[in-house]
Structure formats: structure tokens, C-alpha cells
Motif scaffolding. Structure first.
Motif, PDB file in Angstrom:
ATOM      1  N   LYS A  39      17.071  63.999  19.852  1.00 26.51           N
ATOM      2  CA  LYS A  39      17.005  62.521  19.293  1.00 26.51           C
ATOM      3  C   LYS A  39      18.076  62.365  18.276  1.00 26.51           C
ATOM      4  N   HIS A  40      18.249  63.202  17.365  1.00 28.34           N
ATOM      5  CA  HIS A  40      19.172  62.961  16.295  1.00 28.34           C
ATOM      6  C   HIS A  40      20.418  63.654  16.276  1.00 28.34           C
ATOM      7  N   LYS A  41      20.745  64.146  17.527  1.00 26.14           N
ATOM      8  CA  LYS A  41      21.843  65.079  17.602  1.00 26.14           C
ATOM      9  C   LYS A  41      23.346  64.140  17.424  1.00 26.14           C
ATOM     10  N   LYS A  42      23.257  63.078  17.831  1.00 23.36           N
ATOM     11  CA  LYS A  42      24.402  62.206  17.578  1.00 23.36           C
ATOM     12  C   LYS A  42      24.440  61.475  16.376  1.00 23.36           C
ATOM     13  N   LEU A  43      23.369  61.428  15.694  1.00 27.61           N
ATOM     14  CA  LEU A  43      23.516  60.945  14.104  1.00 27.61           C
ATOM     15  C   LEU A  43      24.086  62.135  13.363  1.00 27.61           C
ATOM     16  N   VAL A  44      23.703  63.133  13.558  1.00 27.90           N
ATOM     17  CA  VAL A  44      24.407  64.309  12.999  1.00 27.90           C
ATOM     18  C   VAL A  44      25.798  64.393  13.202  1.00 27.90           C
ATOM     19  N   SER A  45      26.475  64.038  14.495  1.00 26.68           N
ATOM     20  CA  SER A  45      27.580  64.094  14.516  1.00 26.68           C
ATOM     21  C   SER A  45      28.435  62.963  13.846  1.00 26.68           C
ATOM     22  N   GLU A  46      27.926  61.950  13.664  1.00 24.02           N
ATOM     23  CA  GLU A  46      28.441  60.866  13.386  1.00 24.02           C
ATOM     24  C   GLU A  46      28.559  60.908  11.398  1.00 24.02           C
ATOM     25  N   THR A  47      27.432  61.577  11.026  1.00 26.66           N
ATOM     26  CA  THR A  47      27.224  61.851   9.535  1.00 26.66           C
ATOM     27  C   THR A  47      28.234  62.786   9.140  1.00 26.66           C
ATOM     28  N   ALA A  48      28.424  63.892   9.584  1.00 22.01           N
ATOM     29  CA  ALA A  48      29.520  64.750   9.240  1.00 22.01           C
ATOM     30  C   ALA A  48      29.783  64.730   7.633  1.00 22.01           C
ATOM     31  N   PHE A  49      28.796  65.093   6.845  1.00 23.69           N
ATOM     32  CA  PHE A  49      28.904  64.817   5.215  1.00 23.69           C
ATOM     33  C   PHE A  49      29.163  66.114   4.495  1.00 23.69           C
TER      34      PHE A  49
END
Length: 158
Positions: free
Chosen positions: A102-112
Motif C-alpha cells: 500500500k505504501h510503496k509508492k509513497l516511499v519512492s516519492e518521499t526519498a528523504f
């Protein structure tokens, strides 16, 4: 040059103090990559490929990177909620796997990362580093760490 442990309040203050200068610098810049970002703040900015970095471009990139940090920091409470959700399901492998998907896309967008590098010169390669105050991003960092560990462990099982 390394600036260490910059706080959110220091970053916001610097962004406010420099916003008009940045707009002027963008309109005068030979490097046109920043104009779209100024308009909608959503356009992906590619790394600078100018043969010589200009001071204005370095300042604009610094502004861009710090503005991105502020935008992400505004989601710190959201990441806290995601962590609480994960902690409730951590012992359930199926639910954890679903949470991961569910949160895979969020992690790739975050890249912090708590360290920002701004390229100053291409040849010889030289950067300026800005270190953020990690305590102000603890939920984002913990979310990334948990996610990366889960994904790594899941990949090991495959």
C-alpha cells in the motif's frame, strides 16, 4: 561548506527571506529548468548540466531543496499515523505485506535524507552540504527505516 542541524524554523525563515530574490533569479537565470517549478512546484527538477554553475543557480537549487524539505515536514503527523498503523499490525505477516504494498509508492516519492548536497562545481566536483535536524523528521525517518527493512526481508524470502 557544511551547515549543520538546521531546524525547520531556520529553514522557513530563510525561505521567506529569500523568496522574492529567488523569483527574480529564476526569471534572470540562463538555466531555464526552474521556470516550470516556480509556476506549479510539481515539475521534477533534473540535475543541473550547465558547464559552469552560477551563484544564482546554486541559490535557486538550495531554495528548491529546502522548500521540498518543508513540504515533506508538513506530512510528519501523517507519517506518525502510518507508524501507529504499522505497529498495530506488525505481528501479522499478511497485514504487514499489504501495508508494505500500500505504501510503496509513497516511499519512492518521499526519498528523504537528512543531508542535502548542492553541487557547486562539476570539474572538479565540489558540493555544499546541509544537515537537517533529525529530531524534526523522526516519524519520516522511522517510516523509511521500517519500510526498507520490511522490503529487504521480503526480498530475502523470495
Amino acid at each position: 561548506m557544511i551547515k549543520s542541524n538546521l531546524s525547520i524554523s531556520e529553514i522557513k525563515s530563510w525561505l521567506t527571506d529569500n523568496s522574492e530574490k529567488i523569483k527574480l533569479d529564476i526569471s534572470n537565470s540562463k538555466c531555464n529548468k526552474w521556470e516550470n517549478w516556480l509556476e506549479d512546484k510539481s515539475t521534477h527538477i533534473y540535475p543541473c548540466v550547465c558547464s559552469k554553475r552560477e551563484q544564482d543557480c546554486i541559490l535557486i537549487e538550495t531554495y528548491y531543496q529546502l522548500d521540498r524539505v518543508i513540504q515533506l515536514h508538513q506530512k510528519e503527523e501523517y507519517f506518525k499515523t502510518l507508524l501507529q498503523e504499522y505497529k498495530r499490525i506488525a505481528s501479522d505477516n499478511v497485514a504487514t505485506s499489504e501495508w508494505l504494498k500500500k505504501h510503496k509508492k509513497l516511499v519512492s516519492e518521499t526519498a528523504f535524507d537528512t543531508e542535502i548536497s548542492i553541487m557547486l562545481e562539476i570539474e572538479p566536483y565540489k558540493t555544499s552540504k546541509i544537515k537537517l535536524n533529525e529530531n524534526e523528521f523522526k516519524n519520516i525517518i522511522e517510516f523509511q527505516n521500517i519500510f526498507n527493512e520490511l522490503e529487504y526481508n521480503q526480498n530475502l524470502k523470495l
